[in-house]
Design a protein around this motif. Structure first.
Motif, short mmCIF file in Angstrom:
data_model
loop_
_atom_site.label_atom_id
_atom_site.label_comp_id
_atom_site.label_asym_id
_atom_site.label_seq_id
_atom_site.Cartn_x
_atom_site.Cartn_y
_atom_site.Cartn_z
N THR A 1 0.83 -1.20 0.00
CA THR A 1 0.00 0.00 0.00
C THR A 1 0.87 1.26 0.00
N ILE A 2 0.26 2.37 -0.40
CA ILE A 2 0.98 3.65 -0.36
C ILE A 2 1.40 3.96 1.07
N GLU A 3 0.52 3.71 2.01
CA GLU A 3 0.83 3.97 3.43
C GLU A 3 2.06 3.20 3.87
N ASN A 4 2.11 1.91 3.55
CA ASN A 4 3.25 1.09 3.98
C ASN A 4 4.53 1.46 3.25
N ASN A 5 4.42 1.92 2.02
CA ASN A 5 5.61 2.37 1.30
C ASN A 5 6.21 3.60 1.96
N ILE A 6 5.36 4.50 2.43
CA ILE A 6 5.86 5.68 3.14
C ILE A 6 6.41 5.29 4.51
N LYS A 7 5.71 4.37 5.19
CA LYS A 7 6.13 3.92 6.52
C LYS A 7 7.39 3.05 6.47
N PHE A 8 7.84 2.71 5.26
CA PHE A 8 9.08 1.95 5.14
C PHE A 8 10.24 2.70 5.77
N GLY A 9 10.14 4.03 5.77
CA GLY A 9 11.17 4.84 6.40
C GLY A 9 11.04 4.89 7.91
N LYS A 10 9.86 4.53 8.44
CA LYS A 10 9.64 4.53 9.89
C LYS A 10 8.48 3.59 10.16
N ALA A 11 8.80 2.35 10.47
CA ALA A 11 7.80 1.27 10.52
C ALA A 11 6.67 1.55 11.50
#
Length: 585
Positions: free
Chosen positions: A432-442
């Protein structure tokens, strides 16, 4: 077997299960050997009844019924123990497979960027899948059947020698010849197995690249050419596999021939001894069953040998990169120590593969919180400077200091935790877009995700999607535009709240108006962040505190926008050209 020594630590780790499996195997074989003895006894009883009537019919029936009961009971018990044996030993192979795949994956994570430049993705995937599967067969079925065979040989042959040594000697006569043939064929299998695995890697790599580049293949209408190339690789792979199979196919016919020879010897020599009154008829029947019981274990000798040879070839391929030196250094510097000025002191770098000198004697100082633009022609060294700072490459000469700490003494993981890095080529995950962004801060909250997206001017685009931040991206973000990919990658870097932010030409796919909005937003959210941006746009460099202008791997100019304009060198030429174009537009 030298390459397979690496697996000894796993065998030691699961030694308890293997030892239990070993003793259960012995127990299962002992119960399995009850049947032949009872069959031989039954044949002798029937012979005595028919020939000499030395036993009554009622007694014969009772003894035969008892023997049948014992045969069935021993078979059931042997079957139960065999099941437990498989659960012990085969399960261990799955545990080792799990451990080995994790070790390989962790090793992949620690290897240098140069390693990935020199090794293809398909080959690496093949090593962690196909090669590990071959190794698993060694630590599972190969060990199990080896224990089973050795146990059966020791128990059966010991008993056979004790009751009929001469007959046993004739029965075992073909076995030395069998051992010699296995040794010779195994050497050939080892060589051909390695070649087969290498061709499988080529095939995996080719198909993986074809799937990844399917858009380019279709755009250039080269499907026929790609299909032809695949046919050539697949044909070569088939030939190598057939070459291996031809050698492997000799095993079972030779086993059957040699076992058949043993049976003939049992019937002939045993028959002669029976007629001479040296043995009973029951013992002859018992020996025929023993030879039959030894058929599969002897046959598996070839199969196990083949498994071991293939496993050794696969483990050798795995060991090649497990022995490769990892990137990280182990000196401990507190993370807080990395928040400060950055100094490049006489840095030089040459690419090993091409021997191209990318950087020569680069020196500059950046104060904490400054914003630095890197400019220059394509191939001038902008990306190389940023990648050296991010720890992707190690310089050949010179030193880099962050807050007076030599970067060579900083743990690479700590360094990268302080850095938010957006490379030229954006990579997005099939998530998801959310998880792709959260890849930098899980563990980031949704509010943090939204704030990062707003800063990178992506929030409105995301809201226009049906599932918003839960929108699932295709492979490498195929359902996003180039500009949306770049802005998502920037959001992913911003959510870390990095002390050092690196954008390597990461706004090239957005228009100047959007770029200006993003930079203005970042001005407010990254006030204490040291900021590096590689760009070709003067409108971007003007917003930075300092500009580094590179020419053929050397610093031509370093200073503010006004200072570089006054110098009237290359930067001035670009500034004048872009200013004129803007006025015309």
């Amino acid at each position: 077997m030298k390459e397979l020594r690496y697996l000894n630590k796993f065998l030691y780790k699961y030694r308890t299960k293997l030892i239990i499996g070993f003793f259960i195997t012995i127990t299962a074989r002992i119960f399995a050997l009850v049947a032949p003895n009872l069959v031989g006894n039954s044949v002798t009883l029937i012979e005595n009844y028919v020939v000499s009537s030395s036993i009554e019919l009622g007694e014969l029936k009772n003894k035969l019924l008892l023997n049948i009961t014992l045969i069935v009971g021993s078979a059931i018990i042997a079957g139960i123990f065999t099941f437990i044996m498989r659960q012990m030993i085969i399960n261990v192979s799955r545990y080792i497979e799990f451990d080995l795949k994790n070790i390989i994956y962790m090793k992949y994570q620690s290897l240098t960027y140069d390693f990935y430049k020199n090794n293809r993705t398909g080959d690496l995937m093949n090593r962690i899948s196909e090669d590990v599967s071959k190794v698993r067969m060694y630590v599972g079925p190969a060990i199990m059947y080896t224990i089973n065979t050795l146990t059966l040989f020791v128990i059966v042959i010991s008993y056979m020698i004790s009751v009929a040594p001469k007959l046993t000697a004739y029965v075992l006569l073909p076995l030395p010849l069998l051992s010699f043939i296995i040794y010779k064929i195994s050497k050939m299998i080892n060589i051909r197995s390695k070649i087969v695995q290498e061709y499988l890697s080529k095939l995996t790599t080719f198909t993986q690249e074809s799937f990844s580049g399917v858009k380019i293949i279709k755009t250039y209408t080269v499907e026929d050419s790609i299909n032809q190339s695949l046919r050539v690789i697949a044909s070569d792979s088939r030939e190598k596999n057939m070459s291996l199979v031809k050698i492997q196919s000799w095993f079972f016919p030779l086993m059957i021939l040699l076992i058949g020879t043993s049976n003939i010897l049992v019937i002939y020599i045993g028959g002669m001894q029976y007629m001479n009154g040296e043995i009973e008829l029951g013992l002859l029947a018992e020996f025929i069953i023993y030879v039959t019981m030894l058929t599969w274990p002897v046959a598996t000798v070839g199969w196990v040998t083949s498994i071991v040879q293939q496993a050794e070839a696969s483990q050798k391929r795995i060991n090649e990169f497990l022995e490769t030196q990892s990137t990280d250094l182990f000196d401990n510097i507190k993370k807080s120590d990395l928040d400060g000025d950055i100094i490049f002191n006489n840095i030089s770098y040459t690419f090993k593969e091409t021997n191209i000198n990318a950087l020569s004697n680069i020196s500059f100082k950046v104060k904490r919180g400054e914003k630095i633009a890197l400019m220059g022609d394509v191939g001038s060294g902008k990306t190389t400077i940023l990648e050296i700072l991010a720890g992707v490459y190690k310089p050949n000469n010179g030193k880099i200091f962050i807050n007076n700490n030599d970067i060579k003494n900083i743990s690479l993981s700590d360094l990268r935790n302080f850095i938010g890095y957006v490379p030229q080529s954006t990579f997005l995950f099939s998530d998801t877009i959310e998880n792709n962004i959260k890849f930098g801060k899980a563990k980031a909250l949704l509010s943090e995700v939204v704030l990062s997206a707003k800063t990178s001017c992506l929030d409105e685009d995301i809201k226009s999607f049906k599932d918003g931040y839960k929108t699932l991206l295709g492979e490498r973000g195929v359902n996003l535009s180039g500009g949306q990919k770049q802005r998502l990658a920037i959001a992913r870097a911003l959510i870390k709240n990095p002390k050092i932010l690196i954008l390597d030409d990461s706004l090239s796919a957005v228009d100047t108006e959007t770029e200006e909005m993003i930079l203005n937003n970042m001005e407010n959210t990254t006030k204490n962040t040291t900021f590096f941006i590689s760009t070709h746009r003067v409108s971007t460099s003007k917003k930075c505190d300092k500009i580094i202008f590179l020419n053929n791997g050397r610093i031509e100019s370093f200073g503010t926008h006004d200072e570089l304009v006054k110098e009237k060198k290359s930067y001035f030429s670009i500034y004048s050209k872009q200013t004129q174009e803007k006025e015309i537009n």
